[in-house]
Design a protein around this motif. Structure first.
Motif, mmCIF file in Angstrom:
data_model
loop_
_atom_site.group_PDB
_atom_site.id
_atom_site.type_symbol
_atom_site.label_atom_id
_atom_site.label_comp_id
_atom_site.label_asym_id
_atom_site.label_seq_id
_atom_site.Cartn_x
_atom_site.Cartn_y
_atom_site.Cartn_z
ATOM 1 N N SER A 241 -9.171 -7.551 6.256
ATOM 2 C CA SER A 241 -9.844 -8.092 5.069
ATOM 3 C C SER A 241 -9.951 -7.066 3.952
ATOM 4 N N SER B 193 -0.003 -4.387 -2.374
ATOM 5 C CA SER B 193 0.877 -5.555 -2.396
ATOM 6 C C SER B 193 1.869 -5.496 -3.559
ATOM 7 N N TYR C 9 -11.290 -0.748 0.688
ATOM 8 C CA TYR C 9 -10.384 -1.681 0.032
ATOM 9 C C TYR C 9 -9.144 -0.928 -0.410
ATOM 10 N N LEU D 98 -1.212 -8.700 9.773
ATOM 11 C CA LEU D 98 -0.312 -8.503 8.634
ATOM 12 C C LEU D 98 1.000 -9.260 8.798
ATOM 13 N N ASN E 279 -5.210 -2.035 -1.679
ATOM 14 C CA ASN E 279 -4.251 -3.093 -1.994
ATOM 15 C C ASN E 279 -2.950 -2.456 -2.475
ATOM 16 N N PHE F 192 -4.082 -4.719 2.141
ATOM 17 C CA PHE F 192 -3.122 -5.750 1.768
ATOM 18 C C PHE F 192 -1.775 -5.112 1.428
ATOM 19 N N SER G 116 -1.415 -2.531 -6.485
ATOM 20 C CA SER G 116 -0.547 -3.698 -6.355
ATOM 21 C C SER G 116 0.189 -4.005 -7.652
ATOM 22 N N VAL H 225 1.159 -7.522 1.248
ATOM 23 C CA VAL H 225 2.055 -8.638 1.047
ATOM 24 C C VAL H 225 3.003 -8.335 -0.112
ATOM 25 N N GLU I 165 -1.887 -14.855 2.443
ATOM 26 C CA GLU I 165 -1.625 -14.251 3.738
ATOM 27 C C GLU I 165 -0.315 -14.744 4.339
#
Length: 904
Positions: free
Chosen positions: A619, A601, A597, A636, A599, A622, A577, A624, A713
């Motif tokens: 969860s 983003s 996991y 999402l 990420n 990600f 991210s 975003v 979120e």
């Protein structure tokens, strides 16, 4: 018939007597031999039966066990002198496997059984109870299972029972308490349960008890004081409870006292050191003892091991160690001890000291310089997790046998001594979470045995010494949360070090990641987060097949995720991210069965988001802040990847546009723009029904609830002046723009947008649901605007994201919609308005793909010049980029950088 009587001529009566005597002697001897042979035959048969159940290794340990050799001469067998019966069976350490034959019970003269240090399995045969002459039973270091036979109590002459290091289970047989001659009882490292002391408390002949690492329960009875011969008492790592009886400390012969890791509690008696002056080993670590350390321990000057760790002791440590010349281990860590640690001054005479552990505790004060005068035999020194402050003494390098130095999470200041490289035996160095500053000493490269180096969470600065890569044993390198700068040298990763963990996060490191990093084939954890690294992510990292954790977030990496990463199937956590990464999200992540996991983003990824494996875990996955993605799971909240149908107007133009190409199409587009601008001013252009709520009052709490506390979120995007969140207000989807008032132009932008939207109403402008005049938010300098929600994102995301196949007809429709907006702003408003930041990312698409112009934060009202030749002074506003030619009073900027995008 009379028997024939033979008589020689010279036969005499004396000859007859001698002859009879010889015959009788031969007869008696033969009879006795017949009896011995019968017993020996039993032993012989039993030994062969024992051999038949053993697997002998290639060393042919029992090669002599055959009929050609008398069994008393077989390897490991001894017989008695008088009766030639087997008395000793000693086959220890022969690598034997198999089970113990029950025929061992037929060796009725056995006194000693030594079968230890083998690989025997199965149960201990109950026939051992037949061996009433047995003195010693040594079966330790095997894999025997089951319970200790109950009839072992019949072996009334047993003095030694060594059953340690097996897999025995169950309770001790009650008959053990009848073995009054028992002196040595070793059953440690098994799975035995039930009471221990209730069974053996009457065995007053016991010299040695070792029962640690089992599951014994119960308390220590006061009757233990009757074991006056007891020298060795080891019952650690069980579940014993209660307090220590005072009679225990009257066992004057006691040399070893080990009750570690139980559930004992209470205070130690104040006279603990009065009656056991010969005590050498005292270990009660891992219990719940309280109170002060008794002063009477000063009498125990023979102590070699003094372990109070991990209890609840309080107060100061007495300074009485100057006469403890044999002290090897002093472990006080894991308590609530306080005061300074000047008692170290009394330890300088302890020439045998190898381990000194003082943390964690509540010790405070300055680290005394006398540390440098401790025994050169010291191997482990720990003050970790205390409040000790001051500088690390330069003389600490005198401790040239030091292997572990734990000084983390203290309040140490100053710099790391430059001559640290003199501690050439050092294997573990923890200096993390202090206030150390200065540079990392280059001399650390001399620490060839160093395997763990933790310098994180300090104020260290400068470059990372490249020669650290020469520490050939270095596995763990943690330099995170410092002020380190500069670039990473290839030497750090191409040296002889074979890293498992490298954490360089939260520094000021820059440049590209070293390509030599791929040579770290054993690397499991790489963290370089929150630095200033740039360039592409090295594809050669795909050769680090054991990589489990990869964190490169918060840097300036660009480009695609390397396809070589498909080979990193061991990855469990990935964080890319807050970079400038682009391209599609690799589908191979869905094949990583251990990944939980991921990420991605705040990058610029494009395309369809997969929906399987990790991508289905809302969860753990990600994305975003990537405005050019679509699809994915519902949570999402990304736009669909399927094109929406346009209105009938679009359908009517499609056949025409399909027949045009190239310049003709562009000409039609230009004509469309012109026609839009000359439309009648009285064309009814109204906002949809939601604009009827333009005067509604909205509070901060309402918006907080609508956006789920402005959660990540619901974050749709960020820009120069603030962030935009999706929310549900009064049952309708809305976009909430929250201004970042720490930006000096944010309030000005807020007022500009309010003033503009207060005076405009057009179907091709993004509608403000709550009028600016009614929603000038003031809560902790909080300002926000609530807009219509545009579910199909921005024109920019449509042109440069997953929908690059947007047809020319659709593009023309958008151009016409925008032209309507510009025409309205320039010609139909009471005072002409200049947008000043018109670009694809500020053109938003509703559910029917109708374009709306948004973000009026830089808009300006265009007043008429007082003189005919006067021009506007607005100048070029908005994002720096391409500015369309034309009258400088009407500037339209088409830069493609992203601003506010109110989309799923």
């Amino acid at each position: 018939m009379r028997p024939v009587h033979l008589q020689t001529q010279n036969e005499s009566p004396s000859f007859r007597i001698i002859f009879v005597f010889v015959i009788l002697n031969f007869t008696v001897t033969s009879a006795l031999r017949s009896v011995d042979y019968s017993g020996n035959e039993t032993d012989h048969t039993a030994l062969l039966a024992i051999k038949s159940q053993l697997q002998v290794p290639s060393n042919r340990a029992l090669n002599s066990w055959n009929d050609s050799i008398y069994h008393c001469y077989w390897e490991g067998v001894k017989c008695g002198r008088k009766h030639k019966r087997v008395t000793v069976l000693d086959l220890n350490s022969r690598g034997l496997a198999g089970t113990i034959s029950p025929f061992i019970g037929n060796l009725s003269f056995l006194k000693i059984i030594n079968l230890y240090n083998n690989s025997l399995y199965g149960e201990i045969p109950s026939q051992l109870g037949n061996l009433v002459r047995l003195h010693e039973l040594r079966l330790y270091n095997n894999t025997l299972v089951g319970e200790i036979p109950g009839n072992i109590s019949r072996c009334v002459n047993l003095r030694v029972i060594f059953l340690a290091h097996n897999k025995l289970e169950g309770k001790l047989p009650t008959g053990l308490g009848l073995l009054s001659k028992l002196t040595n009882f070793l059953v440690q490292v098994n799975h035995l349960t039930g009471s221990l002391f209730d069974i053996i408390q009457n065995l007053t002949s016991l010299l040695l008890i070792s029962a640690d690492e089992n599951s014994f329960i119960g308390t220590i009875p006061n009757s233990i004081g009757r074991m006056q011969n007891l020298i060795f008492l080891e019952v650690g790592e069980n579940q014993l409870s209660g307090t220590l009886p005072t009679s225990l400390f009257n066992l004057s012969s006691l040399k070893l006292f080990d009750f570690d890791t139980n559930q004992l509690h209470g205070e130690l008696p104040p006279d603990v050191g009065v009656n056991i002056p010969g005590l050498k080993y005292f270990n009660i670590q891992g219990n719940n003892f309280t109170g002060l350390i008794p002063i009477t321990f000063q009498n125990l000057t023979a102590l070699e091991v003094f372990d109070f760790s991990y209890n609840n002791f309080v107060g100061n440590v007495p300074s009485y160690f100057e006469n403890f010349h044999n002290l090897s281990i002093l472990n006080l860590g894991g308590n609530f001890l306080e005061g300074d640690i000047n008692f170290i001054d009394t330890l300088v005479n302890c020439s045998q000291l190898r381990i000194l552990n003082l943390g964690p505790n509540h010790f405070s004060g300055i680290l005394p310089k006398s540390v440098a005068n401790l025994s050169t035999s010291l191997q482990v020194f720990t003050i970790q997790n205390t409040l000790i402050s001051g500088k690390i003494p330069e003389g600490i390098t005198n401790l040239n046998n030091l292997e572990q130095l734990w000084m983390g999470n203290c309040k140490l200041t100053g710099s790391i001594p430059q001559n640290f490289g003199k501690l050439y035996k050092l294997e573990i160095l923890y200096l993390h979470s202090n206030n150390l500053k200065g540079k990392i000493p280059n001399s650390m490269a001399n620490l060839s045995h160093l395997s763990e180096l933790y310098l994180d969470d300090n104020l260290l600065e400068g470059n990372i010494p490249p020669n650290l890569g020469n520490c050939q044993s270095l596995l763990y390198l943690n330099l995170a949360y410092n002020e380190l700068n500069g670039t990473l040298s290839n030497e750090l990763f191409e040296g002889s070090a074979s890293f498992l963990i490298v954490d360089l996060s939260h520094n000021h490191l820059e440049g590209s990641l070293s390509l030599e990093m791929s040579k770290q084939s054993n690397l499991e954890d790489l963290e370089v987060s929150n630095n200033k690294f740039s360039g592409v992510v090295p594809s050669d990292l795909g050769k680090c097949f054991d990589l489990q954790y990869l964190f490169i977030d918060g840097n300036y990496f660009h480009g695609n995720i390397p396809s070589s990463f498909a080979s990193l199937a061991s990855l469990q956590e990935i964080d890319f991210s807050r970079n400038n990464l682009s391209g599609p999200i690799p589908s191979f992540f869905s094949k990583f069965s251990l990944l939980y996991y991921l990420n991605l983003s705040y990058n610029d990824f494009v395309g369809t988001v997969p929906t399987n494996s990790i991508f289905a875990n809302a969860s753990g996955f990600f994305v975003v802040g990537n405005n050019r993605l679509c699809g994915g799971i519902k949570q999402l909240q990304l736009p669909k990847c399927i094109e929406n149908r346009r209105t009938k107007r679009s359908k009517g133009i499609i056949p025409i546009i399909s027949a045009l190409v190239g310049a003709v199409a562009m000409a039609v587009g230009a004509a469309g723009l012109y026609l839009a601008c000359i439309k009648k001013k009285n064309t009814p252009l109204l906002l949809d029904s939601m604009m009827g709520k333009a005067t509604m009052k909205v509070s901060y709490d309402m918006l907080l609830k609508a956006t789920a506390g402005f959660s990540l979120e619901n974050l749709l995007g960020t820009g120069s002046f603030g962030s935009v969140f999706k929310g549900i207000l009064d049952g309708n989807l809305v976009a909430v723009k929250v201004l970042n008032l720490q930006h000096r132009s944010a309030s000005k932008s807020f007022m500009a947008e309010c003033n503009t939207l207060r005076n405009v109403r057009h179907r091709n402008l993004v509608g403000v649901i709550t009028a600016c005049s009614s929603i000038d938010f003031q809560r902790n300098d909080f300002k926000a605007l609530v807009y219509e929600f545009m579910p199909n994102g921005s024109l920019y995301s449509r042109l440069h994201g997953v929908h690059e196949n947007m047809s020319l007809a659709q593009r023309l429709d958008v151009a016409i919609d925008v032209a309507h907006s510009v025409c309205y702003l320039h010609h139909e408003c009471e005072t002409p308005i200049v947008h000043c930041d018109l670009k694809p990312s500020n053109i938003l698409l509703d559910n029917d793909m109708v374009a709306h112009v948004g973000d009026f934060g830089l808009a300006r009202f265009l007043t008429q010049p007082q003189h005919p030749n006067q021009s506007s002074t607005i100048g070029i506003k908005g994002t720096i980029g391409y500015a369309a030619p034309g009258n400088n009073s009407v500037i339209s900027n088409y830069n493609i950088s992203t601003a506010y995008t109110y989309s799923k």
